[in-house]
Design an enzyme around this catalytic site. Structure first.
Site, PDB file in Angstrom:
ATOM      1  N   CYS A  94      34.581 150.738  32.427  1.00 34.73           N
ATOM      2  CA  CYS A  94      33.835 150.378  31.205  1.00 34.73           C
ATOM      3  C   CYS A  94      34.748 150.304  29.984  1.00 34.73           C
ATOM      4  CB  CYS A  94      32.726 151.389  30.947  1.00 34.73           C
ATOM      5  SG  CYS A  94      31.552 151.480  32.292  1.00 34.73           S
ATOM      6  N   ASN A 130      23.539 149.585  30.554  1.00 39.26           N
ATOM      7  CA  ASN A 130      24.999 149.711  30.572  1.00 39.26           C
ATOM      8  C   ASN A 130      25.604 148.441  31.169  1.00 39.26           C
ATOM      9  OD1 ASN A 130      27.671 150.346  31.029  1.00 39.26           O
ATOM     10  ND2 ASN A 130      27.259 152.333  31.985  1.00 39.26           N
ATOM     11  N   HIS A 146      30.590 152.734  23.531  1.00 42.36           N
ATOM     12  CA  HIS A 146      30.161 152.235  24.846  1.00 42.36           C
ATOM     13  C   HIS A 146      28.732 152.719  25.087  1.00 42.36           C
ATOM     14  CE1 HIS A 146      29.840 151.315  28.985  1.00 42.36           C
ATOM     15  NE2 HIS A 146      29.985 152.556  29.423  1.00 42.36           N
TER      16      HIS A 146
HETATM   17  O1  UT7 Z   1      29.553 153.843  31.888  1.00 40.33           O
HETATM   18  C1  UT7 Z   1      30.535 154.731  32.226  1.00 40.33           C
HETATM   19  C2  UT7 Z   1      30.197 156.028  32.672  1.00 40.33           C
HETATM   20  N1  UT7 Z   1      28.821 156.320  32.951  1.00 40.33           N
HETATM   21  C3  UT7 Z   1      28.341 157.443  32.477  1.00 40.33           C
HETATM   22  O2  UT7 Z   1      29.004 158.105  31.737  1.00 40.33           O
HETATM   23  C4  UT7 Z   1      26.979 157.866  32.926  1.00 40.33           C
HETATM   24  C5  UT7 Z   1      26.899 159.370  32.854  1.00 40.33           C
HETATM   25  N2  UT7 Z   1      25.717 159.968  33.430  1.00 40.33           N
HETATM   26  C6  UT7 Z   1      24.447 159.788  33.001  1.00 40.33           C
HETATM   27  O3  UT7 Z   1      24.186 158.986  32.125  1.00 40.33           O
HETATM   28  C7  UT7 Z   1      23.375 160.662  33.578  1.00 40.33           C
HETATM   29  O4  UT7 Z   1      23.954 161.705  34.325  1.00 40.33           O
HETATM   30  C8  UT7 Z   1      22.346 159.905  34.471  1.00 40.33           C
HETATM   31  C9  UT7 Z   1      21.472 159.006  33.623  1.00 40.33           C
HETATM   32  C10 UT7 Z   1      23.068 159.095  35.509  1.00 40.33           C
HETATM   33  C11 UT7 Z   1      21.441 160.886  35.171  1.00 40.33           C
HETATM   34  O5  UT7 Z   1      20.759 161.694  34.206  1.00 40.33           O
HETATM   35  P1  UT7 Z   1      20.724 163.272  34.357  1.00 40.33           P
HETATM   36  O6  UT7 Z   1      19.917 163.785  33.250  1.00 40.33           O
HETATM   37  O7  UT7 Z   1      22.155 163.721  34.448  1.00 40.33           O
HETATM   38  O8  UT7 Z   1      19.942 163.465  35.698  1.00 40.33           O
HETATM   39  P2  UT7 Z   1      20.443 164.187  37.039  1.00 40.33           P
HETATM   40  O9  UT7 Z   1      21.445 163.349  37.740  1.00 40.33           O
HETATM   41  O10 UT7 Z   1      20.800 165.619  36.711  1.00 40.33           O
HETATM   42  O11 UT7 Z   1      19.112 164.193  37.881  1.00 40.33           O
HETATM   43  C12 UT7 Z   1      17.982 164.959  37.455  1.00 40.33           C
HETATM   44  C13 UT7 Z   1      16.838 164.643  38.384  1.00 40.33           C
HETATM   45  C14 UT7 Z   1      17.194 164.725  39.865  1.00 40.33           C
HETATM   46  O12 UT7 Z   1      16.092 165.264  40.548  1.00 40.33           O
HETATM   47  P3  UT7 Z   1      16.065 166.826  40.960  1.00 40.33           P
HETATM   48  O13 UT7 Z   1      17.253 167.014  41.846  1.00 40.33           O
HETATM   49  O14 UT7 Z   1      16.144 167.585  39.687  1.00 40.33           O
HETATM   50  O15 UT7 Z   1      14.759 166.951  41.661  1.00 40.33           O
HETATM   51  C15 UT7 Z   1      17.364 163.285  40.259  1.00 40.33           C
HETATM   52  O16 UT7 Z   1      17.102 163.069  41.623  1.00 40.33           O
HETATM   53  O17 UT7 Z   1      16.382 163.306  38.162  1.00 40.33           O
HETATM   54  C16 UT7 Z   1      16.314 162.612  39.405  1.00 40.33           C
HETATM   55  N3  UT7 Z   1      16.576 161.209  39.162  1.00 40.33           N
HETATM   56  C17 UT7 Z   1      15.602 160.345  38.869  1.00 40.33           C
HETATM   57  N4  UT7 Z   1      14.278 160.475  38.739  1.00 40.33           N
HETATM   58  C18 UT7 Z   1      13.579 159.395  38.408  1.00 40.33           C
HETATM   59  C19 UT7 Z   1      17.784 160.564  39.153  1.00 40.33           C
HETATM   60  N5  UT7 Z   1      17.585 159.269  38.856  1.00 40.33           N
HETATM   61  C20 UT7 Z   1      16.251 159.097  38.671  1.00 40.33           C
HETATM   62  C21 UT7 Z   1      15.460 158.004  38.344  1.00 40.33           C
HETATM   63  N6  UT7 Z   1      14.122 158.183  38.211  1.00 40.33           N
HETATM   64  N7  UT7 Z   1      15.959 156.774  38.126  1.00 40.33           N
END
Ligand code: UT7
Length: 330
Positions: A115, A285, A255
């Site tokens: 990115c 993104n 970004h």
């Molecule tokens: O562009 C360059 C680099 N990219 C980034 O820097 C992205 C960095 N990361 C992020 O933006 C975030 O970590 C995400 C948006 C990818 C994820 O958000 P999060 O708040 O970190 O969620 P998480 O991965 O900790 O997941 C929390 C929960 C999980 O469920 P459990 O295990 O708590 O039951 C996931 O399975 O949310 C669940 N989950 C979803 N639920 C509904 C993950 N994706 C989804 C979804 N819809 N799309």
């Protein structure tokens, strides 16, 4: 001392809109989750037809930037494109754009820096201008991320979109232009964000030959934490290098990976959100394309005036990250 000066901006996104509601029918997700965790409401998805590939979007954004700059493609000495989704493994997207623009004098190359591709490309062009080896440069960030999206993985497919942005650089001897660009990489964290395909990695290559799709793989949580720290640290370094404080920044154009990352970075830098440009809600993104698209929209909305200090800051796969301070020139 010569420096690159941004004299034109342009951008484009595909026509097709994919909303969070649409995604509810594709994977187990909700509009509420996506909005709350990312700030994204919708994204643009390329038709994959003949006119919305990475090179097509790059060309369209470039024509708009060149028109604003009042510079003809024949006057370009360099075309540099940050992208992780080239039309083909080779030749470069930049060569396709050179052909489409009839920019026969320009040397053309792509940069792979996740990115951060646009800021890496900007730095290459700016350095070429500073050394006098290039006069007029076109710098592009362009992606068709939908082509490497795993539409069964809800943790990534809700984040990504397609689009392209471009800027035209010309030399300046005055105080305006790109004051400095600061770049860093750390390959030891590559497994936080990568593509499952491989050209020289034989097993992965065989997978793609057998028709299995390849796609982006991301470990979002640790990536989130790295993104905030790296972006805040490199932005601080860039401001200090130019003896500026966050109060001097008219607009931060970060970004657009996640609204919560943007807010946390802005808070660390003590830059209020009123001075931070965001359009993630409508594009998601778009990797290398987020900063040039946002910069073009901010510019066309009249948010930038001559003499304003603009802070560009990025983070992406590699890991790679960077920041530029620009004194706006028109
Ligand atoms: O562009 C360059 C680099 N990219 C980034 O820097 C992205 C960095 N990361 C992020 O933006 C975030 O970590 C995400 C948006 C990818 C994820 O958000 P999060 O708040 O970190 O969620 P998480 O991965 O900790 O997941 C929390 C929960 C999980 O469920 P459990 O295990 O708590 O039951 C996931 O399975 O949310 C669940 N989950 C979803 N639920 C509904 C993950 N994706 C989804 C979804 N819809 N799309």
């Amino acid at each position: 001392m010569l420096k690159g000066c941004i004299v034109g901006t342009g951008s484009t996104t595909p026509k097709r809109v994919l909303t969070n509601k649409d995604l509810e029918n594709i994977v187990d997700t909700t509009d509420e989750w996506i909005t709350r965790r990312t700030g994204i409401k919708e994204r643009r998805i390329s038709s994959g037809g003949l006119d919305e590939n990475t090179s097509d979007m790059s060309t369209k954004a470039s024509l708009s930037a060149l028109e604003m700059a009042g510079i003809s493609p024949e006057a370009l000495d360099m075309i540099v494109i940050g992208t992780v989704t080239p039309d083909r493994q080779f030749p470069s997207v930049a060569c396709f754009v050179q052909k489409a623009l009839k920019a026969s004098k320009a040397v053309a190359l792509d940069v792979s820096a996740g990115c951060s591709g646009f800021l890496y490309a900007l730095s290459i062009a700016d350095n070429a201008i500073a050394t006098g080896s290039c006069k007029n440069a076109l710098v592009i960030g362009a992606e068709r991320l939908s082509s490497i999206t795993n539409w069964e993985d809800r943790s990534t497919c809700v984040l990504l979109g397609d689009g392209a942005g471009a800027v035209v650089l010309t030399p300046s001897t005055g105080t305006h232009g790109i004051l400095s660009t600061h770049l860093q990489s750390d390959g030891s964290f590559w497994e936080l964000l990568y593509s499952s395909d491989g050209i020289s990695k034989i097993p992965e290559m065989l997978n793609t030959i057998e028709g299995k799709p390849f796609y982006m793989i991301m470990d979002g949580n640790p990536l989130f934490k790295k993104a905030v720290c790296c972006m805040a640290d490199i932005a601080t370094e860039a401001l200090e290098h130019n003896e500026l404080s966050s109060a001097d920044v008219k607009l931060m154009v970060p970004h657009q990976a996640n609204l919560r990352i943007i807010k946390a970075t802005a808070e660390k830098l003590s830059i209020p959100m009123e001075r931070v440009y965001t359009n993630i809600y409508k594009y998601g993104n778009t990797s290398s394309a987020t900063i040039p698209i946002a910069l073009d929209e901010a510019n066309r909305e009249g948010l930038l005036k001559k003499g304003d200090f603009v802070l560009l800051v990025t983070f992406g796969a590699g890991l790679t990250w960077g920041a530029s301070v620009v004194k706006w020139s028109f």
